[in-house]
Design an enzyme around this catalytic site. Structure first.
Site, PDB file in Angstrom:
ATOM      1  CG  ASP A 283      -1.928   1.079   1.262  1.00  0.00           C
ATOM      2  OD1 ASP A 283      -2.358   1.511   0.187  1.00  0.00           O
ATOM      3  OD2 ASP A 283      -2.273   1.531   2.370  1.00  0.00           O
TER       4      ASP A 283
ATOM      5  CD  GLU B  72      -0.604  -5.794   7.364  1.00  0.00           C
ATOM      6  OE1 GLU B  72      -0.955  -5.822   6.181  1.00  0.00           O
ATOM      7  OE2 GLU B  72      -1.193  -5.133   8.234  1.00  0.00           O
TER       8      GLU B  72
ATOM      9  CE1 TYR C 243      -4.982   0.833   9.988  1.00  0.00           C
ATOM     10  CE2 TYR C 243      -4.163  -1.381   9.579  1.00  0.00           C
ATOM     11  CZ  TYR C 243      -3.942  -0.023   9.672  1.00  0.00           C
ATOM     12  OH  TYR C 243      -2.691   0.492   9.457  1.00  0.00           O
TER      13      TYR C 243
ATOM     14  CD  GLU D  48       0.543  -0.914   9.698  1.00  0.00           C
ATOM     15  OE1 GLU D  48      -0.557  -0.947   9.110  1.00  0.00           O
ATOM     16  OE2 GLU D  48       1.619  -1.225   9.162  1.00  0.00           O
TER      17      GLU D  48
END
Ligand code: GCB
Length: 587
Positions: free
Chosen positions: A163, A405, A458, A494
């Site tokens: 990303d 990740e 998230y 994160e």
């Protein structure tokens, strides 16, 4: 390889500036004789990614040729001369005066070429072909294979596996390093060991020199804090020197105590080379539920970041370093992660000088199971070695993060992450290691051989969108599952939400500054209820450029600061939380 420097013996010639450039979409440059010079299409700034410098290069991911000229005085003919390229994204081949001088693959770490055999007295032409192609087998893999899926990324343009924007070009400085003769100090390794009572530090300095064959008798001096030790390198050019520091001043957060080892290489009274290496004395350790720095527990506050700025792209831009560290201090952060690749060395040096903690990350991001084949594994292991050798002297670097990740899932993936852990510990037994997980504990079995668990989550964004209060139970339960599975300290590496600066909504909704501020504050406080959570890094420090997709409004807007480094509401909220001497009573 050592970072080039200017000192009493070494000369450093910067080649930064405007280079001539030409695209080579068909890759016919070499056959057309471009290594000996080409007619340029435009000029580009080095350092700088090429993409944002010109509109016609924004989406150019092919081969680009750079050339520059420099004058060499006649006496350089007797000297050692190396070209140092801070980074070439993503592959490079180098020619000096039409002769092949070297090549490199991988855009996050420096490389060098010995120019001495090809150097002319007078004008020299240096040509670098930079291949910015999106190679699915690069580290990180720059794009998906045909038909391959990766959640969130299959529909982006370009179809990268990660990303952030796949900038290309020469984003870091290019320079010439000159020594009096080709004999030089090749590598240095400084390992300080602090006595348990802090009264003394033993400093072990390992020096490796090149070009040592021949009858000359070489000597090495190492001066630390006014005390000089001497040694003679063995037949391989290696010497180990031990020194000690009485009552060393310890490097710590906000207390950037540094030492310098001054190493010199000489023969018959003549200085052949010298190098000054900064280092710090401090201890780091994961013990029980805590991360200890100099024996005291630390809670990591801060961010994951990117090397990213308008126009420069990923290009090194010194004012940005000053600004970012100023904002870290303003907001009350003590740390950041070099997500998702090694940064320019100046970032770590600045952190050393200002007492900021760094979690230093490899570029192993966007990995799915096809990456765990022998060829990639060997390349990854070599790259990790190069990163640790480059960055091991920074006292600011307190943890190595070996991936972001990864999809592990197979026996090969499991073996890869266990092998990385073993190799990292062999290369550097002094620092804890982690990798950053995004799925569940059962998808992260190798985490049992890492020192601390890092998790990206998230809730309230990708999961349970729009629910702040409702996300907290799921967020907390996820941290608890990782704790139960591995019984190690956990860091939330994160969490966050996109906010478009200037969008305000009451009640708070997704993409508003209020929503981002509320979610990071609520989840931060939820994480802090757990004594074994040792840090919370918000994603991200600043907005950053990504590939185009329907999930990104021209960039990733999860920055707490805008791309031009102005605070959103979340920055003010975090500043209140992080600057309080104690946590609010309800935590
Ligand atoms: C992640 C990635 C990061 C992304 C972020 C996001 O988990 O580690 O590279 O930018 O999520 O915003 O989706």
């Amino acid at each position: 390889m050592l970072k080039p420097q200017r000192n009493s013996v070494r000369e450093l010639v910067s080649l930064d500036g405007f280079w001539q450039f030409r695209r080579d979409p068909e890759k016919t440059g070499e056959a057309s004789g471009w290594p000996a010079g080409f007619s340029p299409e435009c000029e580009l700034a080095v350092p700088g990614s090429w993409n944002e410098q010109r509109s016609d290069l924004m989406y150019f991911f092919g081969c680009g040729w750079y050339q520059t000229r420099f004058a060499a005085p006649a006496q350089w003919a007797q000297r050692g001369a190396w070209l140092h390229v801070g980074s070439a994204q993503r592959r490079a081949r180098v020619w000096l005066n039409g002769k092949a001088a070297g090549s490199h693959r991988g855009g996050c770490l420096p490389f060098e070429c010995n120019l001495w055999p090809f150097l002319h007295a007078g004008e020299n032409l240096l040509v670098i072909e930079v291949d910015g192609s999106l190679d699915p087998w690069d580290l990180p893999p720059a794009r998906l294979l045909e038909g391959e899926e990766r959640a969130g990324f299959h529909n982006s343009n370009p179809a990268v596996t990660y990303d952030f924007f796949p900038y290309a070009g020469l984003p870091r400085s290019v320079s010439l390093q000159l020594t009096p003769t080709p004999t030089r100090i090749e590598t240095l390794r400084i390992v300080p060991r602090l006595a348990a009572d802090g009264s003394e530090a033993m400093i072990e300095v390992t020096v490796e020199c090149s070009g040592t064959s021949g009858p000359r008798s070489l000597g090495i001096d190492v001066e630390i804090d006014g005390i000089t030790q001497q040694a003679v390198p063995d037949s391989t050019g290696r010497a180990v020197i031990r020194s000690s520091l009485a009552h060393p001043r310890l490097w710590d957060v906000g207390q950037p105590e540094l030492y310098v080892a001054r190493v010199s290489l000489h023969a018959a009274g003549r200085a052949l080379d010298a190098y000054e290496q900064t280092f710090g004395v401090r201890t780091v350790e994961v013990r029980g539920d805590e991360f200890l720095l100099n024996g005291r527990p630390v809670f990591f506050t801060g961010f994951g970041k990117h090397e990213d700025f308008a126009v420069a792209g990923r290009g090194f831009f010194p004012p940005l370093v000053v600004r970012d560290f100023d904002l870290l201090r303003w907001i009350g952060a003590n740390s950041f992660r070099t997500s998702h690749y090694p940064y320019a060395e100046e970032w770590y040096e600045y952190a050393d000088r200002h007492g900021v903690l760094v979690i230093a990350e490899t570029p192993f991001v966007g990995f799915n199971t096809r990456m765990y084949c022998p060829e990639v594994i060997d390349r990854a292991s070599g790259l990790m070695r190069d990163m640790i050798q480059r960055d091991r002297h920074h006292p600011s670097v307190v943890v190595w993060s070996l991936a972001n990740e990864p999809d592990i899932d197979t026996a090969e993936g499991d073996a890869f992450f266990r092998r990385l852990a073993t190799e990292a510990r062999t290369l550097d037994p002094t620092r804890p290691i982690t990798y950053v997980a995004h799925r569940e504990p059962e998808n992260n079995r190798p985490m049992d051989c890492y020192d601390l668990v890092c998790v990206n989550k998230y809730y309230g964004w990708y999961e349970q969108p729009g629910e702040i209060a409702g996300s907290l139970a799921a967020f907390g339960a996820c941290l608890d599952r990782f704790r139960a599975a591995f019984k190690k300290p956990v860091m939330i590496a994160e969490f966050g939400a996109d906010a478009i600066a200037g969008v305000h909504l009451q009640p708070a909704e997704m993409f508003s500054e209020e929503y981002q501020a509320d979610i990071v504050a609520a989840q931060y406080l939820e994480a802090r209820r757990r004594p074994w959570v040792i840090g919370a890094h918000v994603w991200a420090f600043a907005d950053f450029k990504t590939a185009q997709s329907i999930t990104r409004v021209t960039m990733n807007r999860k920055g707490v600061f805008t791309r031009d480094r102005q605070p959103k509401l979340a920055a003010h909220r975090l500043r209140e939380l992080w600057q309080q001497p104690a946590l609010p009573a309800e935590v």
